[in-house]
Design an enzyme around this catalytic site. Structure first.
Site, PDB file in Angstrom:
ATOM      1  N   GLU A 176       1.136  -1.240   0.170  1.00 54.35           N
ATOM      2  CA  GLU A 176       0.055  -0.435  -0.074  1.00 54.35           C
ATOM      3  C   GLU A 176       0.907   1.346   0.405  1.00 54.35           C
ATOM      4  O   GLU A 176       0.413   2.481  -0.589  1.00 54.35           O
ATOM      5  CB  GLU A 176      -0.981   0.241   1.325  1.00 54.35           C
ATOM      6  CG  GLU A 176      -0.552   0.478   2.854  1.00 54.35           C
ATOM      7  CD  GLU A 176       1.010   0.022   2.934  1.00 54.35           C
ATOM      8  OE1 GLU A 176       1.722  -0.198   2.609  1.00 54.35           O
ATOM      9  OE2 GLU A 176       0.209  -1.569   4.000  1.00 54.35           O
TER      10      GLU A 176
ATOM     11  N   HIS B 209       6.690   1.290  11.166  1.00 54.89           N
ATOM     12  CA  HIS B 209       6.221   0.405  10.611  1.00 54.89           C
ATOM     13  C   HIS B 209       8.464   0.163   9.440  1.00 54.89           C
ATOM     14  O   HIS B 209       8.141  -1.518   9.279  1.00 54.89           O
ATOM     15  CB  HIS B 209       5.448   0.227  10.008  1.00 54.89           C
ATOM     16  CG  HIS B 209       4.178   0.511  10.758  1.00 54.89           C
ATOM     17  ND1 HIS B 209       3.488  -0.544  11.097  1.00 54.89           N
ATOM     18  CD2 HIS B 209       2.766   1.672   9.854  1.00 54.89           C
ATOM     19  CE1 HIS B 209       2.457  -0.255  11.550  1.00 54.89           C
ATOM     20  NE2 HIS B 209       2.083   0.989  11.191  1.00 54.89           N
TER      21      HIS B 209
ATOM     22  N   HIS C 240      -1.742  -0.062  15.238  1.00 55.86           N
ATOM     23  CA  HIS C 240      -0.903  -0.525  14.727  1.00 55.86           C
ATOM     24  C   HIS C 240      -0.026  -0.809  15.157  1.00 55.86           C
ATOM     25  O   HIS C 240       0.372  -0.038  15.937  1.00 55.86           O
ATOM     26  CB  HIS C 240      -0.278  -0.549  13.147  1.00 55.86           C
ATOM     27  CG  HIS C 240      -2.138  -0.129  12.492  1.00 55.86           C
ATOM     28  ND1 HIS C 240      -2.691   1.347  11.910  1.00 55.86           N
ATOM     29  CD2 HIS C 240      -3.430  -0.768  11.643  1.00 55.86           C
ATOM     30  CE1 HIS C 240      -3.627   1.640  11.721  1.00 55.86           C
ATOM     31  NE2 HIS C 240      -3.736  -0.007  11.371  1.00 55.86           N
TER      32      HIS C 240
END
Length: 343
Positions: free
Chosen positions: A118, A160, A198
């Site tokens: 993404e 991330h 997340h």
């Protein structure tokens, strides 16, 4: 509390994200930080300063050199290969394939260094990622210099990004480098508290076998949300890092009453680790109306969360991560900071 922020974040604005089987405008977009910046100003939270140039030395000591070279040259290599659009990973190594061989052709190289397709790259991504890192570094220098806290308004976010892969809108792990700089500045143990919805898979990856930078994360259960394959409660560290990794995954619909208990557990663990400084990966996508999360926190809950973190009374660097309910992201982010300050 002083904020560090670079206008160069605007250089990274992919026009497409693959979501739900179609291309949409990315949830991680420049307007996110504009709402936060405007809220900081309207609430009079403190000076907002440009961070100046990035210092790549601490980045290079923590992250993979080949990965950093890839980020620096990816766009030029992509264009040289005749690719017309933005950089999007189309091929990734899977089970049974070689994970130790970097392809020569840029299309294969992109897949090797990406863990979530993404996340697109553009001509300005590398410059924007460096400016985001520069904001984190400036906030660290502020705290090392004696300030109780500082806020790095980073975009793109970072938690991330692993030592050698990008994804989840992240390219350089700002929180990880901030923690390492605090260690290098004299703190014997620096904790990272990740309150983004997340899981901070990149941060865990970087410090999983170290005990001097313990990591605690509150996040959506990986069975149900990105990053899916990491973030389980039984991941507690390895080797010298055994016991220094705390994952607190929670299910869809989690309210603040449950989330705040997890926060208190993380705070107690950080105290038990004997942390001398703190980095907060400040994501506010646990908000009830966030489009890509499933927790149920209200705006006022972020104020209370900030107050709980503030009562730890540690030198603290706040590093901006996620939060995609655009019109509320400024309110929720600043609520955390005001709660921390006791305002």
């Amino acid at each position: 509390m002083k904020t560090f922020f670079s206008e160069d974040h605007r250089l990274h604005f992919p026009q497409a994200e693959l979501s739900g089987g179609e291309f949409v405008t990315p949830f991680e977009r420049p307007s996110r930080v504009e709402y936060i910046r405007n809220r900081l100003i309207s609430r009079g939270l403190g000076a907002i300063e440009d961070p100046g140039p990035v210092d790549m030395d601490p980045v290079q000591t923590l992250l993979d050199p080949g990965y950093l070279r890839f980020l620096e040259t990816a766009w030029a290599d992509w264009k040289a290969a005749g690719m017309a659009g933005e950089i999007i990973a189309a091929n990734v190594p899977a089970r049974g394939m070689h994970m130790d061989r970097v392809p020569d052709f840029i299309d294969g190289k992109v897949g090797y260094y990406c863990h979530a397709s993404e996340t697109a790259m553009t001509a300005g991504t590398w410059a924007a990622a460096q400016s985001s890192m520069a904001s984190a570094q400036a906030a660290v220098r502020q705290v090392i210099g004696g300030a109780r806290s500082a806020f790095a308004l980073c975009r793109p976010p970072g938690h991330h990004a692993t030592r050698d892969q990008y994804g989840g809108y992240c390219f350089l792990n700002n929180a990880a480098v901030a923690a390492q700089m605090l260690r290098d500045g004299g703190a014997a143990r620096v904790a990272i508290l990740d309150i983004d919805f997340h899981h901070g898979n990149g941060t865990q990856d970087i410090f999983y076998d170290r005990g001097d930078v313990p990591f605690a994360s509150l996040h959506g259960a990986p069975q149900d949300t990105y990053p899916y394959y990491i973030g389980y409660a039984d991941e507690t560290g390895r080797g010298a890092g055994e016991g220094a990794n705390l994952n607190l995954p929670m299910p869809p619909g989690t309210p603040y009453s449950t989330w705040s208990e997890a926060l208190d557990s993380a705070i107690a663990r950080i105290a038990g680790w004997g942390a001398e400084a703190l980095v907060v990966s400040l994501g506010v996508d646990a908000y009830r109306d966030d489009p890509i999360s499933f927790f149920k926190l209200d705006s006022d809950d972020f104020t209370d969360a900030g107050a709980r973190i503030g009562r730890m009374d540690l030198p603290t660097v706040h590093v901006m991560e996620g939060g995609y309910a655009i019109e509320a992201v400024g309110i929720n982010t600043v609520n955390v900071l005001e709660g921390f300050l006791g305002r």
